[in-house]
Motif scaffolding. Structure first.
Motif, PDB file in Angstrom:
ATOM      1  N   ASP A  92       2.041  -0.534  -8.462  1.00 28.52           N
ATOM      2  CA  ASP A  92       1.309  -1.141  -7.237  1.00 28.52           C
ATOM      3  C   ASP A  92       2.548  -2.039  -6.313  1.00 28.52           C
ATOM      4  O   ASP A  92       2.158  -2.692  -5.619  1.00 28.52           O
ATOM      5  CB  ASP A  92       0.595  -2.461  -7.978  1.00 28.52           C
ATOM      6  N   GLU A  93       3.722  -1.533  -6.450  1.00 25.26           N
ATOM      7  CA  GLU A  93       4.829  -2.139  -5.906  1.00 25.26           C
ATOM      8  C   GLU A  93       4.793  -2.338  -4.366  1.00 25.26           C
ATOM      9  O   GLU A  93       5.158  -3.140  -3.766  1.00 25.26           O
ATOM     10  CB  GLU A  93       6.126  -1.431  -6.215  1.00 25.26           C
ATOM     11  N   ARG A  94       4.190  -1.121  -3.860  1.00 25.13           N
ATOM     12  CA  ARG A  94       4.256  -1.029  -2.235  1.00 25.13           C
ATOM     13  C   ARG A  94       3.141  -2.187  -1.731  1.00 25.13           C
ATOM     14  O   ARG A  94       3.261  -2.966  -0.715  1.00 25.13           O
ATOM     15  CB  ARG A  94       3.737  -0.047  -1.695  1.00 25.13           C
ATOM     16  N   TYR A  95       2.243  -2.811  -2.471  1.00 19.93           N
ATOM     17  CA  TYR A  95       1.011  -3.635  -2.117  1.00 19.93           C
ATOM     18  C   TYR A  95       1.676  -4.946  -2.622  1.00 19.93           C
ATOM     19  O   TYR A  95       1.494  -5.954  -1.340  1.00 19.93           O
ATOM     20  CB  TYR A  95      -0.411  -3.380  -3.001  1.00 19.93           C
ATOM     21  N   HIS A  96       2.256  -5.127  -3.641  1.00 21.80           N
ATOM     22  CA  HIS A  96       2.847  -6.441  -3.704  1.00 21.80           C
ATOM     23  C   HIS A  96       3.910  -6.758  -2.898  1.00 21.80           C
ATOM     24  O   HIS A  96       4.180  -7.711  -2.221  1.00 21.80           O
ATOM     25  CB  HIS A  96       3.539  -6.376  -5.344  1.00 21.80           C
ATOM     26  N   ALA A  97       4.804  -5.550  -2.387  1.00 23.09           N
ATOM     27  CA  ALA A  97       5.833  -5.916  -1.503  1.00 23.09           C
ATOM     28  C   ALA A  97       5.303  -6.400  -0.058  1.00 23.09           C
ATOM     29  O   ALA A  97       5.690  -7.202   0.841  1.00 23.09           O
ATOM     30  CB  ALA A  97       6.712  -4.755  -1.294  1.00 23.09           C
ATOM     31  N   LEU A  98       4.336  -5.812   0.421  1.00 24.97           N
ATOM     32  CA  LEU A  98       3.608  -6.138   1.577  1.00 24.97           C
ATOM     33  C   LEU A  98       3.007  -7.490   1.709  1.00 24.97           C
ATOM     34  O   LEU A  98       3.254  -8.120   2.663  1.00 24.97           O
ATOM     35  CB  LEU A  98       2.612  -5.045   2.152  1.00 24.97           C
ATOM     36  N   VAL A  99       2.440  -7.535   0.561  1.00 23.19           N
ATOM     37  CA  VAL A  99       1.605  -9.172   0.424  1.00 23.19           C
ATOM     38  C   VAL A  99       2.718 -10.338   0.546  1.00 23.19           C
ATOM     39  O   VAL A  99       2.774 -11.084   1.022  1.00 23.19           O
ATOM     40  CB  VAL A  99       0.930  -9.349  -0.819  1.00 23.19           C
TER      41      VAL A  99
END
Length: 519
Positions: A92-99
């Motif tokens: 889920d890294e890309r979502y956590h990174a954007l948030v």
């Protein structure tokens, strides 16, 4: 994840970049390439480091500070190696990174799409605006790192690297207080080389950095509890233990409630306190917990009532409704214990259970057994099942494994079949290393970067906050790395695109990873 084979370099542009209607999808020119020989040297160096610092930690086992320092260096080397992949992982890294990137600009407004220009469902966590799928503590740490270092993979993973190393120290301290420094050192070594925790902190496993922070804060709460009940009975320590539990809750919600069970065991079964004292200790611990969580929960319900109601509704239904098809049989966690901790895990648990009733350290073993097994038992009755829920138990299993190994080594003297003792000790030491080697993926062939990452520097240079991009699979990544106003996977109707242009936006369509201006 193995390191990239190359270093990205900037592309030299010839002036009027913004006026260009297309960017070539050809790979950029790289200033350096890690060839197969250099890759072999890198992996050989990694194996040598594992052997060297493992040997140093064992050789210096009686010099505990030196041994712990060696273990921390080993843990650092492994975590840096696994975090060196220069691409955000899809789940889920890309979502956590954007948030986290958006939180760096507005810490009290967690958003996925900071500027949604298309309609969205408020409850769709992969495409919505206000993003409350995970609590803010882990994301705030990532946001602070991004604020300092910019939107890079290393900025996203740095907090997890720090959490991971601090957790190794906590495992050593808890093992030393409950038993002795030898147990603490061996448990810390097991923690340092645990492949799944290393992958988790590198963003390779879903829940990634959120779960890493959650594991750390649960362990910090346990350490403070253990320190209070075994070392120094100062109520402010218990208050801090509750606060650490609150931080665990604000990292990944309800699994943090395990800290209440562990606090009750220590208070009630230590046989040192009256009922009144136990109640007072429970109130102090709960007070520390509530002081941390009430402000954020109140803020969520006030500022984002619809999204917050959905989040808490999902949490309340976790036992009856499987979230996003994460369902499995009631025996799911039995198999996952083997997956996470190896074939000897049940031997260790059974032996610890026997010693719980025959050993002077009954309270210590009972605490660790509940810590190790309660998540598996509790979540087995829930419809939603994920193996990452068991990772909060990892430090307990490391300490139990260390205590079992040392007890067998120092106290077990078999009268028959004496060869079983060295074989068993070797197996208990080698199995964790085997799991580590599997997770390091040393023998997998290096993967080439995707077309998106081959062109990322070009996108960074061309796109700005007045641009909209449509038709890109890696739309979340594009919003993380660039200043683009918004990006989407799908392409809306021409009439919608023309409306965006009329509003003053520059609209781009992605075709085979080439940015093409909409006309």
């Amino acid at each position: 994840m193995p390191a990239n084979k190359y270093y990205r370099s900037s592309i030299i542009w010839s002036g009027q970049l913004k006026s260009s209607t297309s960017i070539s999808a050809n790979p950029p020119i790289f200033v350096g390439i890690i060839n197969p020989m250099n890759e072999l040297i890198l992996k050989t160096s990694l194996v040598f480091s594992i052997c060297l610092f493992t040997w140093m930690s064992w050789k210096c086992a009686i010099k505990y500070r030196v041994a712990l320092a060696s273990i921390l260096i080993l843990g650092l080397v492994l975590r840096v190696y696994m975090s060196s992949n220069s691409q955000l992982h899809q789940w889920d890294e890309r979502y956590h990174a954007l948030v986290a990137k958006n939180l760096a600009e507005n810490p009290l407004k967690p958003t996925l799409y900071a500027h949604p220009v298309l309609p969205y469902e408020k409850n769709n966590w992969v495409a919505n605006h206000i993003w409350l799928a995970k609590p803010p503590v882990a994301l705030w740490g990532m946001a602070a790192s991004i604020k300092i270092f910019g939107p890079t993979e290393w900025a996203v993973r740095l907090p997890s690297l720090i959490y991971g190393l601090l957790a190794i120290v906590l495992t050593y301290l808890i093992g030393s207080i409950l038993f002795d420094s030898k147990t603490g050192i061996l448990a810390a070594w097991l923690h340092a080389i645990h492949g799944v925790l290393i992958q988790l902190g590198a963003g390779m496993i879903s829940s990634d950095h959120v779960e890493t922070a959650h594991v750390f804060y649960v362990e910090l709460s346990v350490f403070l509890m253990v320190f209070f009940y075994f070392k120094k009975e100062a109520h402010w320590i218990l208050l801090l233990a509750g606060a650490a539990g609150g931080l665990a809750f604000l990292s990944k919600w309800h699994p943090a409630f395990i800290v209440f069970a562990l606090c009750f065991i220590l208070a009630a079964l230590s046989k040192k306190y009256s009922l009144k004292q136990i109640i007072v200790q429970g109130l102090i611990f709960t007070g520390g917990f509530l002081i941390l969580i009430i402000p954020w929960i109140s803020y969520m319900l006030y500022e984002f009532p619809e999204e917050a109601s959905h989040v808490f509704g999902k949490l309340s239904q976790a036992y009856i409704v499987a979230a996003e098809d994460h369902s499995a049989s009631p025996f799911y966690y039995v198999l996952e214990l083997l997956y996470l901790y190896g074939e000897a895990v049940f031997f260790i648990l059974i032996l610890a259970l026997v010693w719980c009733f025959r050993n002077n350290s009954r309270l210590q073993f009972l605490l660790l057994l509940v810590w190790a097994l309660l998540p598996a038992v509790a979540f087995s009755f829930a419809e939603t099942k994920r193996f990452t829920y068991l990772l909060i138990s990892a430090p307990a299993l490391f300490i139990l494994t260390a205590q079992v190994w040392l007890t067998l080594k120092e106290k077990w003297q078999p009268k028959k079949l004496t060869f079983l003792k060295p074989l068993l000790l070797i197996a208990l030491a080698v199995l964790p290393l085997r799991l580590l080697v599997e997770r390091l993926r040393l023998f997998e062939e290096q993967k080439e970067p995707t077309a998106f990452y081959q062109n990322i520097n070009a996108y960074k240079q061309q796109l700005n906050s007045n641009d909209l991009v449509f038709g890109l699979e890696e739309h979340i990544e594009l919003m993380f790395y660039t200043d683009v106003f918004a990006a989407y996977r799908d392409v809306p109707a021409d009439s919608v695109l023309k409306d965006f242009e009329a509003d003053g936006f520059d609209v781009y369509l992605m075709r085979d990873y080439e940015l093409q201006a909409y006309e």
